[in-house]
Design a protein around this motif. Structure first.
Motif, PDB file in Angstrom:
ATOM      1  N   GLU A  38      30.916  80.051  74.217  1.00 29.35           N
ATOM      2  CA  GLU A  38      31.805  78.936  74.565  1.00 29.35           C
ATOM      3  C   GLU A  38      32.789  78.670  73.437  1.00 29.35           C
ATOM      4  O   GLU A  38      33.971  78.457  73.667  1.00 29.35           O
ATOM      5  N   ARG A  41      35.438  81.297  73.527  1.00 29.94           N
ATOM      6  CA  ARG A  41      36.398  81.072  74.622  1.00 29.94           C
ATOM      7  C   ARG A  41      37.399  79.989  74.237  1.00 29.94           C
ATOM      8  O   ARG A  41      38.604  80.140  74.454  1.00 29.94           O
ATOM      9  N   ARG A  42      36.895  78.899  73.656  1.00 30.18           N
ATOM     10  CA  ARG A  42      37.790  77.814  73.247  1.00 30.18           C
ATOM     11  C   ARG A  42      38.729  78.262  72.132  1.00 30.18           C
ATOM     12  O   ARG A  42      39.909  77.915  72.123  1.00 30.18           O
ATOM     13  N   GLU A  44      39.794  81.314  71.607  1.00 30.30           N
ATOM     14  CA  GLU A  44      40.797  82.200  72.217  1.00 30.30           C
ATOM     15  C   GLU A  44      41.870  81.377  72.935  1.00 30.30           C
ATOM     16  O   GLU A  44      43.055  81.680  72.843  1.00 30.30           O
ATOM     17  N   TRP A  45      41.439  80.327  73.663  1.00 30.84           N
ATOM     18  CA  TRP A  45      42.400  79.463  74.343  1.00 30.84           C
ATOM     19  C   TRP A  45      43.326  78.815  73.316  1.00 30.84           C
ATOM     20  O   TRP A  45      44.544  78.761  73.515  1.00 30.84           O
ATOM     21  N   LEU A  46      42.762  78.333  72.222  1.00 34.79           N
ATOM     22  CA  LEU A  46      43.559  77.683  71.182  1.00 34.79           C
ATOM     23  C   LEU A  46      44.550  78.659  70.558  1.00 34.79           C
ATOM     24  O   LEU A  46      45.721  78.330  70.364  1.00 34.79           O
ATOM     25  N   ARG A  47      44.091  79.863  70.276  1.00 37.02           N
ATOM     26  CA  ARG A  47      45.000  80.868  69.703  1.00 37.02           C
ATOM     27  C   ARG A  47      46.147  81.183  70.654  1.00 37.02           C
ATOM     28  O   ARG A  47      47.292  81.349  70.234  1.00 37.02           O
ATOM     29  N   ALA A  48      45.849  81.279  71.952  1.00 35.98           N
ATOM     30  CA  ALA A  48      46.902  81.550  72.937  1.00 35.98           C
ATOM     31  C   ALA A  48      47.881  80.384  73.005  1.00 35.98           C
ATOM     32  O   ALA A  48      49.101  80.590  73.097  1.00 35.98           O
ATOM     33  N   ALA A  49      47.368  79.154  72.951  1.00 30.08           N
ATOM     34  CA  ALA A  49      48.243  77.979  72.991  1.00 30.08           C
ATOM     35  C   ALA A  49      49.141  77.929  71.753  1.00 30.08           C
ATOM     36  O   ALA A  49      50.327  77.595  71.853  1.00 30.08           O
ATOM     37  N   LYS A  52      51.834  80.560  72.140  1.00 32.25           N
ATOM     38  CA  LYS A  52      52.846  80.106  73.096  1.00 32.25           C
ATOM     39  C   LYS A  52      53.779  79.090  72.440  1.00 32.25           C
ATOM     40  O   LYS A  52      55.003  79.171  72.581  1.00 32.25           O
ATOM     41  N   SER A  88      42.981  64.936  79.967  1.00 33.80           N
ATOM     42  CA  SER A  88      42.370  66.249  79.887  1.00 33.80           C
ATOM     43  C   SER A  88      41.618  66.405  78.560  1.00 33.80           C
ATOM     44  O   SER A  88      42.133  66.028  77.514  1.00 33.80           O
ATOM     45  N   ASP A  90      41.389  68.943  76.979  1.00 34.13           N
ATOM     46  CA  ASP A  90      42.165  69.874  76.158  1.00 34.13           C
ATOM     47  C   ASP A  90      43.111  69.169  75.202  1.00 34.13           C
ATOM     48  O   ASP A  90      43.570  69.764  74.239  1.00 34.13           O
TER      49      ASP A  90
END
Length: 93
Positions: A38, A41-42, A44-49, A52, A88, A90
């Motif tokens: 988990e 996953r979080r 990876e999401w943060l790195r993608a954000a 971006k 959210s 997030d």
């Protein structure tokens, strides 16, 4: 699979099992692995954000962070909460 855990980790797992929090060491380790997945996953999401947003800034689409902007965001969030919207996770600590 056979694992050799460092003594301190093995002691913590044993303590968790003896306390009754977990039925056996396998259950404790499964929970640990699930939490690591988990977290990954979080992350990876943060790195993608971040990637971006870096791209948006490079294109000149950034918004300067000012006290006034933060006040405006606070007002908007307060209004959304008053209307029953749940923020959210997030964007909330």
């Amino acid at each position: 699979m056979s694992l050799t855990l460092p003594a301190d980790v093995a002691a913590k797992v044993r303590e968790m099992v003896e306390s009754g929090r977990y039925s056996d060491s396998g259950e404790a380790l499964r929970e640990a692995v699930d939490l690591l997945e988990e977290r990954d996953r979080r992350l990876e999401w943060l790195r993608a954000a971040i990637a971006k947003s870096d791209e948006q800034i490079a294109r000149g689409e950034g918004i300067p962070n000012t006290p006034e902007l933060l006040d405006e965001i606070d007002r908007e969030v307060d209004e959304l909460i008053r209307r029953g919207h749940v923020p959210s996770p997030d964007v909330c600590p």
